[in-house]
Design an enzyme around this catalytic site. Structure first.
Site: not given
Length: 285
Positions: A32, A149, A181, A205
């Site tokens: 996505y 992702k 993260e 990411l």
């Protein structure tokens, strides 16, 4: 009534559906992207389109549309739903074969593509940006390919709930003693004027906003160091912040109950937010 896009059709959201055999539903076999909209224009669309292609490639999944068509779909949804400020969510899955099977379906199986908008008036004027957010640290229990992702977001959702139960805004994840993260953002600290954030790898990411913010920071003659940092180092930082497509640059003012600096958003985070919003609006499409 909101209009959404499903497999080539613009439909009222109540009429939109995908198959119960869709692999995104059964296996989280999908990827996505989320693109922000400010003033009716898309922020950093090209970056999101490039990352989408990378994610698809890493999963050996074919793209259902070309980039120019994808841009037109985004623009049409923004127009149809009269989005001034908000988000466009895009999801591509490996499709809906005839039955459930762990093995990938035949290569000619059509991917599923879904897009929808979310209206968020005043997205860039978030009150949280003025006060900063508070975070707690939690173990990072995700799979090892966070650079893709994917729609495998259950642990990120659990992390958000851990933060909520702790009475704070978000969580930073820790692996082997270092911050990876946030649950839905990249994490940064600032010490003695230097911006520190984890280097790119399969551990985090590859944030589109991250790339833009670091480029703008260097153009503004700010010091940037890409390396890991510990929760202890973070708590001793002068300031901290996170970046994402939906929050832009968001100051962090507390980590595990420890205030940073004077407990208010720091000057570097505030300046980067100003620069990012100003420059991104200029090149929005």
């Amino acid at each position: 009534m909101r209009t959404v896009y499903v497999n080539g059709q613009y439909l009222p959201e109540q009429e939109a559906s995908v198959s119960v055999f869709d692999r995104g539903f059964l296996f989280a076999d999908g990827v996505y992207e989320v693109t922000s909209v400010l003033g009716g224009k898309l922020i950093d669309f090209a970056g999101h389109a490039r990352r989408l292609q990378r994610s698809l490639g890493e999963l050996e999944m074919r793209s259902p549309v070309e980039e120019d068509e994808l841009l037109e779909i985004h623009r049409e949804l923004v127009r149809l739903n009269e989005i001034e400020d908000g988000l466009v969510y895009l999801q591509v899955t490996r499709g809906a074969p005839a039955d459930r099977d762990f093995a990938y379906p035949p290569e000619d199986t059509e991917p599923t593509i879904v897009l929808f908008t979310q209206s968020k008036p005043g997205l860039a004027e978030s009150p949280a940006a003025k006060t900063g957010i508070k975070v707690v640290t939690i173990p990072d229990a995700r799979w090892a390919r966070r650079d893709i992702k994917t729609v495998q977001l259950l642990y990120a959702s659990m992390g958000k709930m851990m933060a909520k139960k702790a009475g704070v805004d978000d969580a930073w994840m820790v692996e082997e003693g270092q911050i990876t993260e946030g649950t839905s953002n990249n994490a940064y600290i600032v010490k003695d004027g230097k911006i520190i954030t984890r280097e790119l790898s399969t551990d985090i990411l590859h944030g589109i906003t991250r790339a833009a913010v670091l480029r703008m920071a260097q153009e503004a003659q700010m010091q940037v160091e890409e390396r890991g940092f510990t929760p202890e180092e973070a708590k001793e930082a002068d300031e901290a912040f996170v970046t994402s497509a939906s929050t832009f640059v968001m100051p962090v003012v507390e980590i595990d109950g420890t205030p940073l600096g004077d407990g208010t958003p720091g000057p570097i985070a505030k300046r980067l937010r100003e620069i990012y919003l100003e420059e991104s609006r200029k090149v929005a499409i």
